[in-house]
Design an enzyme around this catalytic site. Sequence first.
Site, PDB file in Angstrom:
ATOM      1  CG  ASP A 297      -2.198   0.842   0.910  1.00  0.00           C
ATOM      2  OD1 ASP A 297      -2.119   1.753   0.062  1.00  0.00           O
ATOM      3  OD2 ASP A 297      -3.249   0.606   1.532  1.00  0.00           O
TER       4      ASP A 297
HETATM    5  C1  BGC Z   1      -5.148   3.072   0.197  1.00  0.00           C
HETATM    6  C2  BGC Z   1      -5.225   2.071  -0.940  1.00  0.00           C
HETATM    7  C3  BGC Z   1      -5.125   2.782  -2.262  1.00  0.00           C
HETATM    8  C4  BGC Z   1      -3.845   3.584  -2.302  1.00  0.00           C
HETATM    9  C5  BGC Z   1      -3.636   4.321  -3.606  1.00  0.00           C
HETATM   10  C6  BGC Z   1      -3.951   3.989   0.052  1.00  0.00           C
HETATM   11  O1  BGC Z   1      -3.970   4.993   0.994  1.00  0.00           O
HETATM   12  O2  BGC Z   1      -5.092   2.385   1.431  1.00  0.00           O
HETATM   13  O3  BGC Z   1      -6.429   1.355  -0.841  1.00  0.00           O
HETATM   14  O4  BGC Z   1      -5.190   1.868  -3.306  1.00  0.00           O
HETATM   15  O5  BGC Z   1      -3.871   4.535  -1.241  1.00  0.00           O
HETATM   16  O6  BGC Z   1      -4.568   5.309  -3.778  1.00  0.00           O
END
Ligand code: BGC
Length: 770
Positions: A297
Site C-alpha cells: 500500500d
Molecule cells: C489506500 C489504498 C489505495 C492507495 C492508492 C492507500 O492509501 O489504502 O487502498 O489503493 O492509497 O490510492
Amino acid sequence: MRRIAAKFAASLLLGSALIHPADAQAAPKPSSSQLPANDAAIDARVEALLAKMTAEEKAGQLSQFFYFAQIPAMAKGVDDQIAAGKAGSILFTTDPKLLNRAQKMAVEQTRLKIPLLVGFDVIHGLHTIFPVPLAMAASWDPKLVERSQAVAAQEARAVGIHWTFAPNVDVALDARWGRIVEGAGEDPYLGSAMAAAQVRGFQGSYIGAPSHIIAGPKHFAGYGAAMGGRDYDQSEISENQLHNFYLPPFKAAIDAGAGNIMAAYMALNGVPAAGNHRLLTDTLRTEWGFRGWVVSDAGGVDALRTHGIAKDGTEAAVKAISAGTNMEMVPPGQKAHMPSLAAAITEGKLTTAELDAMVRPVLAAKFRMGLFENPYVDEARAAKVLADPAHADAARAAAERSAVLLRNEGGLLPLDRKKVRSLAVIGPLADSQRDMLGPWIFSMNNPSAESLLAGIRAKVGQGVTVSYSEGVRIPARVNPSPFDMMDGKRTKPEPIDEDAEIAKSVALARQSDAAILVLGEAQNMSGEKASRASFDLPGRQKELLDAVVATGKPVIVVLMSARPLAVQDSKAAAILDIWYPGSQGAAAAANLLFGDAVPGGKLPISWVRSAAQAPMTYARLPSHDPTDAAKRYQEGSNEPAWPFGFGLSYTSFAYSNLKVLTPKVAPGSPVNITVDVANSGPRSGDEVAQLYIHQKHGTSSRPVRQLKGFERVTLKPGEKRTLTFTLSPEDLRYWSDATRSWIEDSSDFEVWVGGDSTASLGGSFEVGGR
Ligand code: BGC
C-alpha cells in the site's frame, strides 16, 4: 484540480470511430493481441529481458510512483525517474494524453524500453460511477457486479490504465470503520462471490483481454478488523477468524485469476502486512499458487520502519522483498527504497535470484497486457468510450438493484402518481450532486450525478408540485477528510438558519401529500480515514426528521450512507436505503420511489442499533447459554435493528416445501436442497433466497448460522419457482483451531432457506459414516 477536470472534459469532446470491445471480440478471427498469451512464450520473453537487466533496472521495475502529471511541479521528479528507467509503474494520472507522454518517455528514453504499468483506484467506476461496493454487494447479484466492473475496466483501459487497486475484499464486522464502504460487508461467503465477480469483471477471461485491466484485490490481510474500527489501527485476529472469515474472499479472488494483490498497511497480530512472510509467501504463493505480483500500500515498505521492524529504508526494502512484496508504492515526496536493493545484493543481504523472482511477475504482467507491442492509447477513442450511453444505463440498473427497502408501513411506497399531487423533498442530501457519487471518485475523471431532488422533479414532470427545503446541514468532520483535496475546488455554501429551515420543512410537509427526507452521512464520512464512533444521524437531522414526522403526513426517509444509522426508532413510515448510488442514482431512486423499479437488495451487514453494538456478525458462535442470546446488554436486546440479509420489496414472497434430497451423506459428498419460493403479493419483484447452515457438533464450535448459498430471482405475481442449492464439501469445511487444519466433521446439520438470516423454514441433514 478544477482546471484538470475542465481539461479532461475538453478531451471528452474529441472523437473518431467507436470500437466496442464486444464487437472486437465478436470478430471471426481475433488478432493475436486478443488471445490469451501463452505462458511458455511469456516466460521466455521475461527471461530474455531479465538477462539484459542490471540490478538497478530490476529495482526500478519494483518502484511505483504517484504521478500527478497534470501538475508540472509535482510531475518533474517522477518524469526524471521514468526517463532514467527507475520507475516500473505509476499511479494517479488518468489523462490519456499525459499517459501517452509518460509511456513515450519510458519506451523511447530508457535503455531497455520497458513500458510503464499504469495503476489507479478504479473502485466503483472511473468516469461513469456505480454504487459504492457495499451497495453493489447489497444487490446480491454477482452477474450485475461483474458487468459493472467490466464497464469500469473498459473506461479505465481506454484512457491508458492497466491495473486497478480493487476489489477491496476486506471482510468488515465493524461499521465504525469507514472503509466498510469499499467491501462487501460482514460475510465471507457473500464477500467471496463479490470478490470473484469483480475480478472477472475487471480482467475478463484472461489477463490482457481487450478492454480489461488487471485486478488487485486488497488489503492483504485483515485490514477490516482495525481495532475499535479506527482506520489503520492494528488488527488482532485469531486463526479461527483469519481462516474462516478474513481470508476466504482473497482466496476466491485468487481462484478467479486476480493478477495482483495489495498488501495492507497495518500489523496483523504484530506483523506489518508488507513484511508478513507467512501471508505473502506461505499462504498466498505456496498454498494458493498465486503467480502475480504483490504491491505494497502507499508507503507500505517505508512503513516497515515506522511499524518498527526495519531500522532503515534498505532494511525495509530487503524485508519487504524477502517476505513477498514485489513492488513498492511510493507516496508523493517520499524516497523509493527498492533502489537500495542493488547495494543490498553487493552487501550479501539479498541474492540476485531472490531479486529476479520478484521482478519476473511484473515483467510478465507487462507482456501479458501487450504493452511492449502497444504502450499507447488512442486518445480520441478514449473520449468516445467514456461517453458511451450504455455505461449510464448499466449504472442506473446497478443503483436500482442495490437499494434496500428497510420499512414500508401500509405500502406507502411506491408512491401513487395519481394520488400524490404535491411532494416536499427535504434534507441536507436532497439537493447534493457530489454525495450521490460516494467516496473514491476523482474530479479529474469528470464524474457527474444529478441530485435526488432533480431526479424526482424529472420523474414527476409538471403534474406534481415539488417543493424543497434543505432543513439542516451535515456538520463538517472535526478531523477533516484528507481526500477532500482530491475532490476539486468547491465553493463553501452560505450558512443557513437551521431553526428557520426546520420550520420551513415542517410547513412544506404540511402543505404536501407526502414528504421525502433525504438524510444520512456526507460521502466523505465513509472511505479511508473516515471512522466514526457514533451512528447517530449527524447534526440536527434527527430533530428535522422528528419535526416532519410530527406533521402526521406520510414520511419517506431516503437514506444515504455506507454504515447503519440509528433511524430504526423514527416513526417514518418508509425507509429506503440507496447508499451512495453513483452517476445514475437520482434516476434510479426516482424509479424506485414511483414503482418503475422495485427494490430487491438485501443488507450485506447487520444493521446495528448504535455504534456501541459494533462489531457484530449474525454468524456468531453459540454460547453455554443460548436461551438468552439476544440479551447480552442490560439495556435490552443486542439484536440488530435489521438483520443481515434483510430487505423488503413492493410485493411479498412465501417459502415452502424445503426438501433435503440427500439427508444422509458421506463426508466429501454434496448435499442437495430444494425449496419453493413464490411471489405472494400484487406485483413483479425480486427476492434473494438465502441458504444458511449450522453444524451442531464437531471439532470446533460452529456459528449459529452461516450463509452458504443465495440466488436472486425475479417472480411475477403468483409465480412459484423451485430453487436448488447444492452444498459442496468445500461449503462444509472449516479451519479448526483444535487441529490447526481444515476439516470436514461428521456431524448433524440444520439448514434454513428464506429472505434473510433469521429464516425459519428449515430442515436437517447428516454427514457421517464413510
Ligand atoms: C489506500 C489504498 C489505495 C492507495 C492508492 C492507500 O492509501 O489504502 O487502498 O489503493 O492509497 O490510492
